[in-house]
Write a protein that holds these residues in place. Structure first.
Motif, PDB file in Angstrom:
ATOM      1  N   THR A  70       0.840  -1.202   0.000  1.00  0.00           N
ATOM      2  CA  THR A  70       0.000   0.000   0.000  1.00  0.00           C
ATOM      3  C   THR A  70       0.876   1.255   0.000  1.00  0.00           C
ATOM      4  O   THR A  70       0.629   2.189  -0.774  1.00  0.00           O
ATOM      5  CB  THR A  70      -0.937   0.003   1.233  1.00  0.00           C
ATOM      6  OG1 THR A  70      -1.748  -1.175   1.191  1.00  0.00           O
ATOM      7  CG2 THR A  70      -1.815   1.235   1.252  1.00  0.00           C
ATOM      8  N   TYR A  71       1.891   1.278   0.845  1.00  0.00           N
ATOM      9  CA  TYR A  71       2.784   2.430   0.915  1.00  0.00           C
ATOM     10  C   TYR A  71       3.546   2.604  -0.393  1.00  0.00           C
ATOM     11  O   TYR A  71       3.704   3.722  -0.883  1.00  0.00           O
ATOM     12  CB  TYR A  71       3.773   2.272   2.066  1.00  0.00           C
ATOM     13  CG  TYR A  71       3.223   2.543   3.446  1.00  0.00           C
ATOM     14  CD1 TYR A  71       1.858   2.466   3.729  1.00  0.00           C
ATOM     15  CD2 TYR A  71       4.073   2.851   4.500  1.00  0.00           C
ATOM     16  CE1 TYR A  71       1.370   2.687   4.999  1.00  0.00           C
ATOM     17  CE2 TYR A  71       3.577   3.078   5.781  1.00  0.00           C
ATOM     18  CZ  TYR A  71       2.230   2.999   6.017  1.00  0.00           C
ATOM     19  OH  TYR A  71       1.758   3.230   7.280  1.00  0.00           O
ATOM     20  N   LYS A  72       4.036   1.500  -0.953  1.00  0.00           N
ATOM     21  CA  LYS A  72       4.768   1.582  -2.208  1.00  0.00           C
ATOM     22  C   LYS A  72       3.885   2.124  -3.322  1.00  0.00           C
ATOM     23  O   LYS A  72       4.324   2.973  -4.118  1.00  0.00           O
ATOM     24  CB  LYS A  72       5.332   0.203  -2.589  1.00  0.00           C
ATOM     25  CG  LYS A  72       6.535  -0.180  -1.723  1.00  0.00           C
ATOM     26  CD  LYS A  72       6.964  -1.618  -1.892  1.00  0.00           C
ATOM     27  CE  LYS A  72       7.184  -2.073  -3.303  1.00  0.00           C
ATOM     28  NZ  LYS A  72       7.629  -3.482  -3.396  1.00  0.00           N
ATOM     29  N   ALA A  73       2.636   1.658  -3.383  1.00  0.00           N
ATOM     30  CA  ALA A  73       1.706   2.144  -4.397  1.00  0.00           C
ATOM     31  C   ALA A  73       1.442   3.638  -4.217  1.00  0.00           C
ATOM     32  O   ALA A  73       1.399   4.387  -5.196  1.00  0.00           O
ATOM     33  CB  ALA A  73       0.402   1.351  -4.332  1.00  0.00           C
ATOM     34  N   ALA A  74       1.288   4.065  -2.977  1.00  0.00           N
ATOM     35  CA  ALA A  74       1.036   5.482  -2.708  1.00  0.00           C
ATOM     36  C   ALA A  74       2.204   6.362  -3.129  1.00  0.00           C
ATOM     37  O   ALA A  74       2.021   7.528  -3.489  1.00  0.00           O
ATOM     38  CB  ALA A  74       0.739   5.683  -1.223  1.00  0.00           C
ATOM     39  N   LEU A  75       3.396   5.789  -3.118  1.00  0.00           N
ATOM     40  CA  LEU A  75       4.604   6.530  -3.515  1.00  0.00           C
ATOM     41  C   LEU A  75       4.973   6.317  -4.981  1.00  0.00           C
ATOM     42  O   LEU A  75       6.012   6.768  -5.427  1.00  0.00           O
ATOM     43  CB  LEU A  75       5.768   6.137  -2.608  1.00  0.00           C
ATOM     44  CG  LEU A  75       5.613   6.517  -1.138  1.00  0.00           C
ATOM     45  CD1 LEU A  75       6.716   5.881  -0.307  1.00  0.00           C
ATOM     46  CD2 LEU A  75       5.621   8.029  -0.982  1.00  0.00           C
ATOM     47  N   GLY A  76       4.109   5.601  -5.704  1.00  0.00           N
ATOM     48  CA  GLY A  76       4.372   5.354  -7.116  1.00  0.00           C
ATOM     49  C   GLY A  76       5.533   4.429  -7.360  1.00  0.00           C
ATOM     50  O   GLY A  76       6.192   4.480  -8.384  1.00  0.00           O
ATOM     51  N   MET A  77       5.766   3.520  -6.414  1.00  0.00           N
ATOM     52  CA  MET A  77       6.886   2.587  -6.549  1.00  0.00           C
ATOM     53  C   MET A  77       6.436   1.245  -7.108  1.00  0.00           C
ATOM     54  O   MET A  77       7.186   0.283  -7.117  1.00  0.00           O
ATOM     55  CB  MET A  77       7.564   2.390  -5.175  1.00  0.00           C
ATOM     56  CG  MET A  77       8.176   3.662  -4.637  1.00  0.00           C
ATOM     57  SD  MET A  77       8.827   3.478  -2.972  1.00  0.00           S
ATOM     58  CE  MET A  77      10.107   2.284  -3.203  1.00  0.00           C
ATOM     59  N   GLY A  78       5.194   1.180  -7.537  1.00  0.00           N
ATOM     60  CA  GLY A  78       4.697   0.019  -8.223  1.00  0.00           C
ATOM     61  C   GLY A  78       4.189  -1.069  -7.391  1.00  0.00           C
ATOM     62  O   GLY A  78       4.038  -2.179  -7.593  1.00  0.00           O
TER      63      GLY A  78
END
Length: 78
Positions: A70-78
């Protein structure tokens, strides 16, 4: 009575000191194993992460993975 209390305290302190020495010896052994792993091409940091994950309960590990994604998606890290 005070002498018995002092003796008991001394024995407890000495036990703790011995255990601290054993703990240091074990920590040194663990460090040696990581060094050996690194020398044979393994990544010690990844090994530490795997060991941390293996200590976790499966549900806790799954929850952590979900939050990480979830955090990675929020940061655009895929």
């Amino acid at each position: 009575m005070a002498e018995a209390t002092g003796d008991r305290l001394r024995l407890l302190i000495e036990r703790i000191e011995r255990l601290e020495e054993e703990k240091k010896g074990i920590a040194d052994d663990i460090r040696d194993v990581y060094a050996e792993a690194k020398a044979t091409g393994y990544d010690a940091n990844i090994m530490r992460q795997i060991i941390r994950l293996r200590k976790m309960k499966p549900d806790d590990r799954s929850e952590q993975d979900t939050i990480l994604e979830t955090y990675k998606a929020a940061l655009g890290m895929g």
